[in-house]
Write an enzyme that holds these catalytic residues in place. Sequence first.
Site, mmCIF file in Angstrom:
data_model
loop_
_atom_site.group_PDB
_atom_site.id
_atom_site.type_symbol
_atom_site.label_atom_id
_atom_site.label_comp_id
_atom_site.label_asym_id
_atom_site.label_seq_id
_atom_site.Cartn_x
_atom_site.Cartn_y
_atom_site.Cartn_z
ATOM 1 N N GLY A 49 -34.389 11.403 30.086
ATOM 2 C CA GLY A 49 -34.522 10.080 30.682
ATOM 3 C C GLY A 49 -33.216 9.711 31.345
ATOM 4 O O GLY A 49 -32.187 10.374 31.130
ATOM 5 N N GLN A 54 -26.721 4.287 34.515
ATOM 6 C CA GLN A 54 -26.093 5.615 34.453
ATOM 7 C C GLN A 54 -25.822 6.171 35.850
ATOM 8 O O GLN A 54 -25.041 7.108 35.992
ATOM 9 C CB GLN A 54 -26.986 6.589 33.687
ATOM 10 C CG GLN A 54 -27.019 6.324 32.192
ATOM 11 C CD GLN A 54 -27.845 7.376 31.483
ATOM 12 O OE1 GLN A 54 -29.066 7.275 31.405
ATOM 13 N NE2 GLN A 54 -27.195 8.415 30.990
ATOM 14 N N CYS A 102 -26.572 12.629 25.422
ATOM 15 C CA CYS A 102 -26.701 11.718 26.558
ATOM 16 C C CYS A 102 -26.006 12.316 27.768
ATOM 17 O O CYS A 102 -24.907 12.858 27.634
ATOM 18 C CB CYS A 102 -26.072 10.377 26.184
ATOM 19 S SG CYS A 102 -26.139 9.141 27.496
ATOM 20 N N LEU A 103 -26.637 12.189 28.935
ATOM 21 C CA LEU A 103 -26.024 12.708 30.162
ATOM 22 C C LEU A 103 -24.688 12.016 30.444
ATOM 23 O O LEU A 103 -23.841 12.576 31.118
ATOM 24 C CB LEU A 103 -26.966 12.507 31.356
ATOM 25 C CG LEU A 103 -28.285 13.284 31.310
ATOM 26 C CD1 LEU A 103 -29.152 12.915 32.506
ATOM 27 C CD2 LEU A 103 -28.046 14.788 31.263
ATOM 28 N N HIS A 144 -33.348 4.917 23.113
ATOM 29 C CA HIS A 144 -32.082 5.366 23.712
ATOM 30 C C HIS A 144 -31.955 4.835 25.144
ATOM 31 O O HIS A 144 -30.907 4.296 25.516
ATOM 32 C CB HIS A 144 -32.034 6.905 23.692
ATOM 33 C CG HIS A 144 -30.835 7.494 24.348
ATOM 34 N ND1 HIS A 144 -29.858 8.177 23.651
ATOM 35 C CD2 HIS A 144 -30.424 7.514 25.655
ATOM 36 C CE1 HIS A 144 -28.912 8.579 24.490
ATOM 37 N NE2 HIS A 144 -29.240 8.201 25.718
ATOM 38 N N GLU A 145 -33.013 4.970 25.931
ATOM 39 C CA GLU A 145 -32.947 4.523 27.340
ATOM 40 C C GLU A 145 -32.833 3.005 27.431
ATOM 41 O O GLU A 145 -32.086 2.484 28.261
ATOM 42 C CB GLU A 145 -34.164 5.014 28.125
ATOM 43 C CG GLU A 145 -34.262 6.527 28.275
ATOM 44 C CD GLU A 145 -32.971 7.191 28.725
ATOM 45 O OE1 GLU A 145 -32.234 6.607 29.542
ATOM 46 O OE2 GLU A 145 -32.680 8.298 28.245
ATOM 47 N N HIS A 148 -29.339 1.703 26.996
ATOM 48 C CA HIS A 148 -28.474 1.798 28.180
ATOM 49 C C HIS A 148 -28.495 0.496 28.978
ATOM 50 O O HIS A 148 -27.465 0.041 29.467
ATOM 51 C CB HIS A 148 -28.935 2.939 29.101
ATOM 52 C CG HIS A 148 -28.403 4.281 28.713
ATOM 53 N ND1 HIS A 148 -27.057 4.563 28.658
ATOM 54 C CD2 HIS A 148 -29.032 5.439 28.381
ATOM 55 C CE1 HIS A 148 -26.877 5.828 28.303
ATOM 56 N NE2 HIS A 148 -28.067 6.385 28.127
HETATM 57 ZN ZN ZN Z 1 -28.275 8.350 27.567
#
Ligand code: ZN
Length: 191
Positions: A49, A54, A102-103, A144-145, A148
Site C-alpha cells: 500500500g 508518502q 514500510c516503504l 498501517h496505511e 500514514h
Molecule cells: Zn508505510
Amino acid sequence: MALRKIATIGHPVLRQHARELTREELESAPVQRLIDDMVETMRDAAGAGIAANQVHEPVRVCVIEIADNPRYPYKPNWPLTILVNPVVEATTAETFLNFEGCLSVPNLRGQVPRFAGVRVRAWDRSGKQLDFEVKGLTAGTFQHELDHLDGKLFVDRVVDTRTLCTWSDFERFHKEEFVERAKALVARFGS
Ligand code: ZN
C-alpha cells in the site's frame, strides 16, 4: 502515469496530518493523476500500500493492493483498493502482533499491535461510498496505511523496540516464527 519519489522517515511530510479532499478536488485531473501515480509507485516498489503523504502530497488518499507480494509473501492477495477520506473503526478489541515494514522506513521491520478486525469507510476514486470490513493480516495493512494519513509511522507503535530488525535479519531470525503466526491468522480469518 509517472513514478513519484517516496519520502523516507525524517521528512516532515510523513508527520503531517493529511487533509480531506472535497468531491470537486477528487474529480480534478491532478488528483486523478496522483492516484494513478500512487498505484504505479506502489507496484514499482512492491509495496502492499501507499499513502499520498508518502509521495509528498498531504491529502487523505491511500491505495492498497496485495498481488503475490514478494516483500510480504505470507499476505493473502487483496484487489486494488483506492481509499479517499478513509475512516477505520475497530470491530473487535482483539489485537495481534503484526511484523511490519514500510516503504518510508527503509530496511527496518518491527512488531506492532493491530486490531484483528476493522470497518473501513471511504470514497473510491469516483466518489462512490465504500463500506466494508477487513480482518486478520489485511486489517493490519489497512491500519498501517490509515496511520500514514494521521502522520504516524509503524515505528511509533512498536511496543517492544527489541523486535526492530533489518530485513535480512528478519529473514534469518524471525520470519519462520512470524509466518507460522501469520498462517494461523489467515486460517482463522481468511485474510
Ligand atoms: Zn508505510
